[in-house]
Design an enzyme around this catalytic site. Structure first.
Site, mmCIF file in Angstrom:
data_model
loop_
_atom_site.group_PDB
_atom_site.id
_atom_site.type_symbol
_atom_site.label_atom_id
_atom_site.label_comp_id
_atom_site.label_asym_id
_atom_site.label_seq_id
_atom_site.Cartn_x
_atom_site.Cartn_y
_atom_site.Cartn_z
ATOM 1 N N GLU A 430 0.882 -1.168 0.000
ATOM 2 C CA GLU A 430 0.000 0.000 0.000
ATOM 3 C C GLU A 430 0.920 1.219 0.000
ATOM 4 O OE1 GLU A 430 -3.503 0.720 -0.093
ATOM 5 O OE2 GLU A 430 -2.443 2.617 -0.386
ATOM 6 N N GLU A 517 -7.734 -3.350 -9.852
ATOM 7 C CA GLU A 517 -9.058 -3.149 -9.263
ATOM 8 C C GLU A 517 -9.748 -2.100 -10.128
ATOM 9 O OE1 GLU A 517 -10.773 -2.231 -4.861
ATOM 10 O OE2 GLU A 517 -9.310 -0.853 -5.689
ATOM 11 N N GLU A 523 -15.454 -5.316 -1.885
ATOM 12 C CA GLU A 523 -15.173 -4.790 -0.542
ATOM 13 C C GLU A 523 -16.169 -3.716 -0.118
ATOM 14 O OE1 GLU A 523 -11.185 -3.403 -1.272
ATOM 15 O OE2 GLU A 523 -11.863 -1.381 -1.728
HETATM 16 C C1 NOJ Z 1 -8.068 -0.550 -0.861
HETATM 17 C C2 NOJ Z 1 -7.956 -1.845 -1.559
HETATM 18 O O1 NOJ Z 1 -8.879 -1.965 -2.608
HETATM 19 C C3 NOJ Z 1 -8.146 -2.942 -0.574
HETATM 20 O O2 NOJ Z 1 -8.181 -4.186 -1.215
HETATM 21 C C4 NOJ Z 1 -7.066 -2.857 0.452
HETATM 22 O O3 NOJ Z 1 -7.316 -3.823 1.438
HETATM 23 C C5 NOJ Z 1 -7.015 -1.485 1.110
HETATM 24 N N1 NOJ Z 1 -7.023 -0.471 0.115
HETATM 25 C C6 NOJ Z 1 -5.790 -1.326 1.974
HETATM 26 O O4 NOJ Z 1 -4.661 -1.265 1.160
#
Ligand code: NOJ
Ligand code: CA
Length: 731
Positions: A430, A517, A523
């Protein structure tokens, strides 16, 4: 005198023939015409089966500190050619792709000034100051691609594009499935409306996304899918987005005229180019059948072949992850609850743990065990590295270093543990939007991965971009994502990028870039109003046209009240529809997104996830309508096994799947994972039933799908036992 008239006549004819150009697609379904208007403006028009689908539309650019590249052109040269070849993607929905088009490359010259000079006495030669562009059209049977090319020239050595003005002048008030043209995000639910009703600012409010940047004038994202009143489907997008910003479409609600708008950069222009340069391909896919749109491979065909020579290390795969437990609030990414930490000065061991940290060694081992037992290749671990205390919303330059693990995550022990069980750990980077920090640390981060047994990474760009003023979709970030994919390839690392620009078929060129994505994923169902039941019937017509998506299907525990009685959020599908998504939502990287303990309660349903392939020889789109339903069948790579996914929106329906693609004279067994009779996404989403039958190429499956429901089918050659055990399918 007579002779002069004749010469004049021939010259006129010549001028006409070079300034107008017609092109037909190989099967003649599509035809393109190009010409210059009286003012020397380039315009094109596209027809499908003799009906105009794009009326005369403008082409060109606004250039900073220079006259626009929009008018005053003459045609210098037209070169026609054609291609008919096949190629094999490293991974994909089909094994072989045909690339068949007619091409016309039109070189235009714009005279900026005419200056008389006299190199030698008496001469009155004029020196022309000109600029040249080439518009290269490729007309396929499924659509049109065209791009602008800027050859090396004195007047355009380097230049700044303020905006692009390519038009898509539509013939009516089409039904449109759109999300707003946000420079930073595609994570919206779609609005379905007439073009005349598109209002990007209203959508912003509906979606309640707080930290996004301002929208351009009524601009929408591509891929944009539209349906005309007379039943034509049109998809507008781009292919091979390299060294250029992403394109949006500004909607003129009165005239149904769409105009390109580019994501800006930090200094308010759009693209900085040095010749030779070219734009991405602008793409229009057209058909009177919705299924053809989903089957189109035009965007891949317009991308360059793989730049990676040895691709043997690139592996389509399934993964689970220490992930959903954070999204449902059971665990945290961060290790402690302090914040505003100094990256290089913190003694992590001295921090008080919050007791909820998901990425701890014991928990990761539990996931590795589950993967090893269940035919899952990889385990993604998020929250393994220091920095999560500060990651969100503070626009910090340096949050993560990508090489320091939290005290309770033992890198070496987990490397050995996973390797002994033949499971691959998947790295997480991240960046919290700090691209500059990531670029500085990239090589070290990749070396750390290789040293510790990782060969795939999920990247992420949550939050505003650093350097400040840049956007996720701008030229700088477009170059960043490609740079990351290229650098990763040097280390033999595969990429799954989140919050990156929506794909444009670049996975052909960089097949280590398995998925992105770049849309509203599953999510959102864990912590927001979520994705309406129609969402997954729209995505394949929009976001997935550019490439695979890491949607993260496979949620079995549908209602979030399971984790906390106060929660009202839920996944807006049935459980069976979650299984169908492994087929309908194409990706060579598929996550089994739910928790191992949730799967362990329903191993009969999980069997489908174990079995389903992630790489395919063939794909048949059986039925589809954007916003309503999709049924498709795919043949597993190098195996006589087929998988079907059928999904519906909020309405129940019967999916129709003729199995005439099966090999003749063979008996197969089909396991149907469907909605139970009383299932429905809202009131009874987890009710499913699994039934097996003998089937063959004459069989037509009719499968009842609940409201918000779906069905997944796996089809294998029947064993001797199966022949005794199962009945023939009849409906
Ligand atoms: C957004 C992402 O789409 C997700 O999959 C991830 O868990 C979080 N950011 C944290 O990086
Ligand atoms: Ca619908």
């Amino acid at each position: 005198m007579k002779k002069n008239i004749l010469i004049f006549f021939f010259l006129m004819l010549f001028a006409l023939s070079v300034s107008a150009q017609n092109l037909n697609s190989p099967n003649g379904n599509l035809s393109l015409s190009f010409k210059l208007t009286e003012a020397g403006e380039p315009v094109y028009q596209l027809s499908y089966k003799n009906k105009i689908v794009i009326k005369e539309s403008k082409m060109g650019f606004e250039i900073k500190n220079q006259p626009a590249l929009l008018k005053g052109f003459t045609v210098l040269e037209i070169k026609n050619s054609e291609k008919n070849e096949t190629w094999n993607p490293v991974w994909g929905e089909v094994k072989t792709i045909r690339n068949n088009y007619k091409e016309s490359a039109v070189t235009l010259e714009q005279i900026l000034a005419s200056e008389v000079f006299s190199p030698s006495a008496g001469s009155s030669d004029a020196k022309k100051i000109t600029r040249k562009i080439t518009i290269r059209f490729r007309l396929f049977d499924d659509g049109l691609g065209f791009r602008y090319e800027f050859p090396v020239q004195d007047e355009l050595k380097y230049f700044t594009v303020n905006d692009e003005k390519t038009g898509f002048n539509l013939t009516g008030d089409h039904k449109t499935f759109w999300i707003p043209g946000d420079y930073d995000s595609n994570e919206y639910a779609y609005t379905t409306s007439k073009l005349s009703e598109v209002d990007a600012t209203v959508s912003k409010k509906i979606n309640e996304i707080a930290f996004r940047t301002p929208f351009a004038d009524n601009a929408v994202q591509t891929p944009l899918i539209m349906k005309s009143n007379d039943g034509l489907y049109l998809n507008i997008h781009e292919a091979a987005l390299v060294n250029y910003p992403a394109m949006y479409l500004m909607v003129d609600r009165k005239n149904f005229d769409l105009t390109t708008h580019l994501a800006p950069n930090a200094v308010g222009s759009a693209a900085f180019l040095q010749t030779p340069a070219n734009t991405p391909w602008r793409t229009v896919i057209v058909s009177d059948k919705a299924t053809d749109i989903l089957a189109s491979k035009m965007i891949l065909n317009l991308n360059e072949p793989s730049k990676i020579k040895d691709t043997s290390w690139i592996k389509p795969q399934k993964m689970i992850g220490v992930w959903w437990e954070m999204h449902v609030g059971k665990a945290s990414w961060n290790y402690s609850d302090v914040n505003n930490i100094k990256l290089d000065e913190t003694d992590w061991k001295s921090l008080k743990p919050n007791g909820k940290h998901g990425a701890n060694t014991a928990n990761v081992k539990r996931y590795v065990d589950f993967a090893a037992k269940n035919n899952i290749d990889g385990v993604l671990v998020e929250g393994w590295n220091t920095g999560w205390e500060d990651w969100f919303g503070n626009w910090k330059e340096e949050v993560f270093d990508f090489v320091t693990s939290y005290p309770d995550f033992d890198v070496k022990e987990l490397q050995n543990y996973a390797a002994a069980r033949k499971v691959k750990l998947i790295m997480h980077h991240e960046t919290s939007g700090s691209a500059s920090n990531y670029e500085r640390r990239l090589d070290e981060a990749f070396r750390f991965m290789k040293a510790n047994g990782y060969d795939a990474v999920k990247t992420g760009y949550v939050g505003k971009i650093v350097p400040r003023g840049e956007f996720h979709d701008g030229q700088m970030m477009v170059n960043h994502y490609t740079h990351v994919a290229q650098t990763a390839a040097k280390y033999k690392i595969m990429i799954d990028s989140h919050e990156s620009v929506r794909p444009t078929g670049l996975q052909r060129t960089y097949p280590n870039w398995l998925a992105s994505e770049a849309a509203r994923g599953n999510e959102f169902n864990a912590w927001s109003v979520g994705n309406p039941p129609e969402h997954e019937t729209i995505l394949p017509f929009t976001r997935l046209m550019g490439g695979s998506m890491d949607y993260t299907p496979g949620i079995f525990e549908i209602k979030m009240s399971y984790y906390d009685a106060k929660k009202t959020e839920q996944v807006h599908t049935t459980l069976a529809k979650q299984l169908a998504l492994y087929v309908t939502m194409y990706s060579p990287l598929q996550m089994a997104a739910d928790l191992p303990e949730n799967y362990e309660k329903k191993m009969d349903a999980f069997q489908f996830i174990r079995d389903v392939a992630v790489d395919w020889d063939d794909t048949k789109i059986l039925e589809a309508e954007p916003g309503d339903f999709i049924t498709m069948a795919r043949k597993a790579k190098n195996k006589d096994e087929w998988f079907i996914g059928a999904i519906t929106d909020e309405n129940s329906r019967t999916a129709d799947a003729s199995l005439n693609f099966l090999a003749p004279n063979k008996q197969y067994v089909a396991a149907i994972y469907g909605d139970a009779k009383d299932a429905d996404w809202q009131n009874n989403p987890m009710a499913y039933e699994i039934k097996s039958y003998l089937v063959n190429a004459q069989t037509t499956l009719k499968i009842a799908l609940a409201k918000g429901g779906g069905a997944a089918v796996s089809i294998k050659i029947a064993s001797v036992d199966d022949l005794k055990k199962f009945k023939n399918y009849s409906n």
